[in-house]
Design an enzyme around this catalytic site. Structure first.
Site, PDB file in Angstrom:
ATOM      1  N   ASP A 167       1.745  -3.059  -9.540  1.00 28.42           N
ATOM      2  CA  ASP A 167       2.354  -3.408 -10.696  1.00 28.42           C
ATOM      3  C   ASP A 167       2.692  -2.387 -11.693  1.00 28.42           C
ATOM      4  O   ASP A 167       1.942  -1.384 -11.983  1.00 28.42           O
ATOM      5  CB  ASP A 167       1.547  -4.392 -11.630  1.00 28.42           C
ATOM      6  CG  ASP A 167       1.131  -5.917 -10.716  1.00 28.42           C
ATOM      7  OD1 ASP A 167       2.028  -6.162  -9.771  1.00 28.42           O
ATOM      8  OD2 ASP A 167       0.128  -6.481 -10.831  1.00 28.42           O
ATOM      9  N   THR A 176       3.928  -3.420   3.998  1.00 30.91           N
ATOM     10  CA  THR A 176       3.499  -4.439   3.342  1.00 30.91           C
ATOM     11  C   THR A 176       4.712  -5.624   2.763  1.00 30.91           C
ATOM     12  O   THR A 176       5.867  -5.514   3.285  1.00 30.91           O
ATOM     13  CB  THR A 176       3.068  -4.000   1.804  1.00 30.91           C
ATOM     14  OG1 THR A 176       4.192  -3.698   0.937  1.00 30.91           O
ATOM     15  CG2 THR A 176       2.412  -2.668   2.196  1.00 30.91           C
ATOM     16  N   GLU A 177       4.071  -6.669   2.612  1.00 30.06           N
ATOM     17  CA  GLU A 177       5.152  -7.790   2.191  1.00 30.06           C
ATOM     18  C   GLU A 177       6.251  -7.255   1.078  1.00 30.06           C
ATOM     19  O   GLU A 177       7.369  -7.640   1.358  1.00 30.06           O
ATOM     20  CB  GLU A 177       4.377  -8.915   1.444  1.00 30.06           C
ATOM     21  CG  GLU A 177       3.730 -10.028   2.498  1.00 30.06           C
ATOM     22  CD  GLU A 177       2.277  -9.879   2.572  1.00 30.06           C
ATOM     23  OE1 GLU A 177       1.561  -8.817   1.894  1.00 30.06           O
ATOM     24  OE2 GLU A 177       1.570 -10.767   3.346  1.00 30.06           O
ATOM     25  N   GLU A 226      -8.354  -7.675  -5.079  1.00 28.44           N
ATOM     26  CA  GLU A 226      -7.271  -8.464  -5.408  1.00 28.44           C
ATOM     27  C   GLU A 226      -7.974  -9.250  -6.735  1.00 28.44           C
ATOM     28  O   GLU A 226      -9.002  -9.769  -6.820  1.00 28.44           O
ATOM     29  CB  GLU A 226      -6.634  -9.387  -4.415  1.00 28.44           C
ATOM     30  CG  GLU A 226      -5.550 -10.360  -4.918  1.00 28.44           C
ATOM     31  CD  GLU A 226      -4.509  -9.862  -5.775  1.00 28.44           C
ATOM     32  OE1 GLU A 226      -4.036  -9.048  -5.325  1.00 28.44           O
ATOM     33  OE2 GLU A 226      -4.217 -10.455  -6.766  1.00 28.44           O
TER      34      GLU A 226
HETATM   35  N1  SAM Z   1       0.108  -4.697  -2.045  1.00 23.71           N
HETATM   36  C1  SAM Z   1       0.917  -5.944  -1.799  1.00 23.71           C
HETATM   37  C2  SAM Z   1       2.400  -5.530  -1.347  1.00 23.71           C
HETATM   38  O1  SAM Z   1       2.506  -4.454  -1.258  1.00 23.71           O
HETATM   39  O2  SAM Z   1       2.967  -6.453  -0.574  1.00 23.71           O
HETATM   40  C3  SAM Z   1       1.101  -6.624  -3.037  1.00 23.71           C
HETATM   41  C4  SAM Z   1       1.804  -5.878  -4.102  1.00 23.71           C
HETATM   42  S1  SAM Z   1       1.873  -6.946  -5.790  1.00 23.71           S
HETATM   43  C5  SAM Z   1       3.223  -6.303  -6.736  1.00 23.71           C
HETATM   44  C6  SAM Z   1       0.612  -6.112  -6.802  1.00 23.71           C
HETATM   45  C7  SAM Z   1      -0.733  -6.985  -6.752  1.00 23.71           C
HETATM   46  O3  SAM Z   1      -1.705  -6.040  -7.215  1.00 23.71           O
HETATM   47  C8  SAM Z   1      -0.895  -8.196  -7.128  1.00 23.71           C
HETATM   48  O4  SAM Z   1      -1.210  -9.183  -6.071  1.00 23.71           O
HETATM   49  C9  SAM Z   1      -1.793  -8.329  -8.384  1.00 23.71           C
HETATM   50  O5  SAM Z   1      -2.430  -9.285  -8.432  1.00 23.71           O
HETATM   51  C10 SAM Z   1      -2.619  -7.097  -7.850  1.00 23.71           C
HETATM   52  N2  SAM Z   1      -3.491  -6.271  -8.946  1.00 23.71           N
HETATM   53  C11 SAM Z   1      -2.781  -5.873  -9.958  1.00 23.71           C
HETATM   54  N3  SAM Z   1      -3.382  -4.910 -10.718  1.00 23.71           N
HETATM   55  C12 SAM Z   1      -4.876  -5.036 -10.196  1.00 23.71           C
HETATM   56  C13 SAM Z   1      -6.053  -4.836 -10.577  1.00 23.71           C
HETATM   57  N4  SAM Z   1      -6.344  -4.018 -11.476  1.00 23.71           N
HETATM   58  N5  SAM Z   1      -7.143  -4.992  -9.670  1.00 23.71           N
HETATM   59  C14 SAM Z   1      -6.997  -5.706  -8.654  1.00 23.71           C
HETATM   60  N6  SAM Z   1      -5.662  -6.401  -8.317  1.00 23.71           N
HETATM   61  C15 SAM Z   1      -4.510  -5.926  -9.092  1.00 23.71           C
END
Ligand code: SAM
Length: 215
Positions: free
Chosen positions: A117, A192-193, A68
């Site tokens: 994202d 997932t959340e 993360e």
């Molecule tokens: N996977 C979880 C879920 O499905 O509930 C969280 C989804 S959230 C939209 C996307 C997460 O990916 C965020 O917490 C963001 O900080 C992380 N993230 C995005 N790009 C990333 C990267 N390049 N490396 C590590 N984490 C990343």
């Protein structure tokens, strides 16, 4: 997911036994860290970590690493694992862009990408975790029979991911545009959340599985 900046979160992460500091030092030796030879599965962009914590509890014969980017988000996962310790789960705070510096060739058996994202602007396409640039990084660290599993409710991101995977020569091992009504692909599904949130709104969940070998 970016929670408001939580003062002291970096320090708490630096002190946590669940979070690996200087992860590049374990490159090629991750099995030593877990003190077993079990396969290692990772989730990139794990958010608050519920998906991986559930998997790690269900599969003590597998090792898991959650990656993360943001301290404020990772902190939530650390708070949870303190209450429910899991010896087969570790976390790393990092941007996955440098993932081949952390894991050696064929060190990882599976990569989970959940509700990544979308980075909707074209000029940010390289930042999407299913872009060709990221797929090339995964190619470096996955075992020969390793796989990438991706779930999203974002149709544009899913279409983009299919195009990128095909252009990069990956095999589409499995694919559905309505996971929650696909009995076969739903077997063993862990919500997932974000999956819980978006499926409650009625959004169909899309899922694909990619491998390098022929189907
Ligand atoms: N996977 C979880 C879920 O499905 O509930 C969280 C989804 S959230 C939209 C996307 C997460 O990916 C965020 O917490 C963001 O900080 C992380 N993230 C995005 N790009 C990333 C990267 N390049 N490396 C590590 N984490 C990343």
């Amino acid at each position: 997911m970016r929670l408001r900046n939580i003062p002291g979160s970096r320090e708490l992460i630096a002190d946590s036994q669940w979070c690996i500091q200087n992860p590049e030092q374990w490159r090629g030796h991750w099995h030593q860290l877990f003190e077993n030879k079990n396969p290692i599965h990772i989730e990139i962009g794990m958010g608050k970590g519920r998906f991986l914590m559930t998997l790690a509890g269900l599969h003590p014969d597998l090792n898991y690493i959650g990656i993360e980017k943001y301290s404020s988000v990772l902190l939530r996962a650390l708070q949870k694992i303190e209450e429910q310790p899991l010896p087969n789960l570790k976390f790393i705070r990092m941007d996955a862009e440098t993932i081949p510096e952390i894991f050696a060739e064929e060190e990882i058996s599976r990569i989970y990408l959940n509700f990544s994202d979308p980075w909707p602007k074209d000029r940010h396409a390289k930042r999407r975790l299913t872009s060709m640039e990221f797929l090339a990084r995964y190619d470096k660290i996955l075992t020969k029979d390793g796989q990438v599993e991706f779930k999203t409710d974002n149709v544009s991101l899913f279409d983009f991911s299919l195009e990128q995977a095909q252009a990069a020569g990956w095999n589409l091992w499995a694919c559905t545009r309505d996971l929650h009504h696909d009995d076969k692909m739903m077997e063993g599904n862990i919500m997932t959340e974000y999956e819980q949130r978006f499926s409650a709104l009625g959004n169909p969940i899309h899922k694909l599985i990619l491998r390098r070998e022929e189907t």
